[in-house]
Each structure stands twice: as structure tokens, then as C-alpha cells.
Design a protein around this motif. Structure first.
Motif, PDB file in Angstrom:
ATOM      1  N   GLY A  36      -6.900  14.300   4.133  1.00 19.99           N
ATOM      2  CA  GLY A  36      -6.464  14.293   2.740  1.00 19.99           C
ATOM      3  C   GLY A  36      -5.630  13.085   2.377  1.00 19.99           C
ATOM      4  N   VAL A  37      -5.660  12.020   3.187  1.00 23.52           N
ATOM      5  CA  VAL A  37      -4.825  10.839   2.972  1.00 23.52           C
ATOM      6  C   VAL A  37      -5.648   9.747   2.296  1.00 23.52           C
ATOM      7  N   ALA A  38      -5.030   9.118   1.294  1.00 24.09           N
ATOM      8  CA  ALA A  38      -5.643   7.978   0.613  1.00 24.09           C
ATOM      9  C   ALA A  38      -4.600   6.876   0.491  1.00 24.09           C
ATOM     10  N   SER A  39      -5.010   5.631   0.702  1.00 28.73           N
ATOM     11  CA  SER A  39      -4.119   4.479   0.540  1.00 28.73           C
ATOM     12  C   SER A  39      -4.442   3.819  -0.779  1.00 28.73           C
ATOM     13  N   SER A  61     -11.730  11.782  -4.974  1.00 30.33           N
ATOM     14  CA  SER A  61     -11.758  10.443  -5.546  1.00 30.33           C
ATOM     15  C   SER A  61     -10.400  10.157  -6.187  1.00 30.33           C
ATOM     16  N   VAL A  62      -9.707   9.136  -5.671  1.00 27.00           N
ATOM     17  CA  VAL A  62      -8.381   8.747  -6.178  1.00 27.00           C
ATOM     18  C   VAL A  62      -8.543   7.385  -6.834  1.00 27.00           C
ATOM     19  N   GLN A 111       0.841  -1.192   0.000  1.00 31.24           N
ATOM     20  CA  GLN A 111       0.000   0.000   0.000  1.00 31.24           C
ATOM     21  C   GLN A 111       0.883   1.251   0.000  1.00 31.24           C
ATOM     22  N   ARG A 112       0.395   2.280  -0.631  1.00 27.16           N
ATOM     23  CA  ARG A 112       1.118   3.553  -0.686  1.00 27.16           C
ATOM     24  C   ARG A 112       0.159   4.642  -0.231  1.00 27.16           C
ATOM     25  N   LYS A 113       0.623   5.522   0.645  1.00 26.11           N
ATOM     26  CA  LYS A 113      -0.220   6.615   1.132  1.00 26.11           C
ATOM     27  C   LYS A 113       0.106   7.887   0.366  1.00 26.11           C
ATOM     28  N   ILE A 114      -0.961   8.562  -0.062  1.00 22.31           N
ATOM     29  CA  ILE A 114      -0.836   9.820  -0.800  1.00 22.31           C
ATOM     30  C   ILE A 114      -1.633  10.874  -0.048  1.00 22.31           C
TER      31      ILE A 114
END
Length: 158
Positions: free
Chosen positions: A53-56, A38-39, A20-23
Motif C-alpha cells: 500500500g506504499v506509494a512514493s 492510483s495516486v 520524495q514522500r511516501k504515503i
């Protein structure tokens, strides 16, 4: 036997977590995190950013797209992607605009007040009033009076 199965489960979950990568998605102007963006990667379904504002997302993808109704949509490749994504706000959204006209009754009242002030007697010559020097409200009122006088002159010129 159970230790071996437990060890395998722990190793597999660690591999899954590391994949997993966090953006972090932030506003370009204010640098504040943007929620509900929406990512979507090309290989997985879309995820929404949280209130920070974090998305995995998955570690492997070719391109990723970001979309939010208040920001311009953006699509970047894996090579261009950093840990922080800056979204540009749409400047097409204008706040509510209130249009008012000049109230003719207010203009008449200001003229009447101005004429009344001109009728008041004034002392010409050198006067000294210590209370008037330290009175902040009086200075403010005199400034407002001068400004109102200029506005009336402009209105009379029209």
C-alpha cells in the motif's frame, strides 16, 4: 576532479530522494494495505501503490487524488494530507446470492421420520442411564431432534 563530480552526483541524488514522500494507503474498515491504488498529484503523473500500500510521490503538490475500483475516490489538499490515507470501500458491491426454495420431498421425508419416531415405544417413569448422560453425540442429536420438531410444527401451521 573525479571526486568533485562524484560528490556532486551523490548530493544531487540525495536531494532528489529527499524530495520524495511516501504515503501508505489502507482500507478504512480492516486497516489492511490496499494494492494497485492510483495516486495522482496535480503536478506529476499517477503512480500505483505496491502490495504494501506504499506509494512514493513528489514532496510538492497542491492536491492529490486516490482512486481504486473497489473504493470511493478521494481528493485532498497538501495541508490535509497525512502519511496514511484511509480509503472507504464501496458497499454497493454485493456477493453472489443463491436463492433456494423448500424441497417438498425433504419435507415429506422429515414428516415420515417424525411419525416413525413417534411410533417407537418409550418408557415412562424414572430411568437412569449413565452412558446416556456422558454421550455428547446423543445430547446433540436430541437438540437437533427438538429443533426439527419445532420446524415441523411451524410448517404444519402454514
Amino acid at each position: 576532479m573525479q571526486r568533485t563530480i562524484s560528490l556532486i552526483i551523490v548530493i544531487l541524488s540525495a536531494v532528489y530522494v529527499s524530495a520524495q514522500r511516501k504515503i501508505v494507503v489502507v482500507d478504512m474498515e480492516t486497516h489492511l494495505p490496499v494494492a494497485d491504488v492510483s495516486v495522482k498529484t496535480d503536478s506529476a503523473r499517477a503512480v500505483m501503490t505496491d502490495h504494501n500500500g506504499v506509494a512514493s510521490i513528489s514532496e510538492r503538490f497542491d492536491s492529490i487524488s486516490f482512486s481504486h475500483m473497489r473504493y470511493l475516490s478521494d481528493k485532498v489538499t497538501f495541508e490535509e494530507m497525512k502519511d496514511t490515507m484511509y480509503l472507504v470501500p464501496k458497499n454497493l458491491m454485493l456477493p453472489d446470492v443463491v436463492v433456494t426454495g423448500v424441497n417438498p420431498d425433504l419435507k415429506k421425508a422429515m414428516k415420515k421420520n417424525y411419525e416413525r419416531m413417534l411410533e417407537q415405544p418409550t418408557v415412562k417413569g424414572l430411568t437412569f442411564d449413565f452412558a446416556n448422560i456422558i454421550d455428547r453425540r446423543g445430547r446433540r442429536d436430541r437438540k437437533h431432534y427438538k429443533k426439527a420438531k419445532e420446524i415441523l410444527r411451524e410448517w404444519d401451521a402454514k
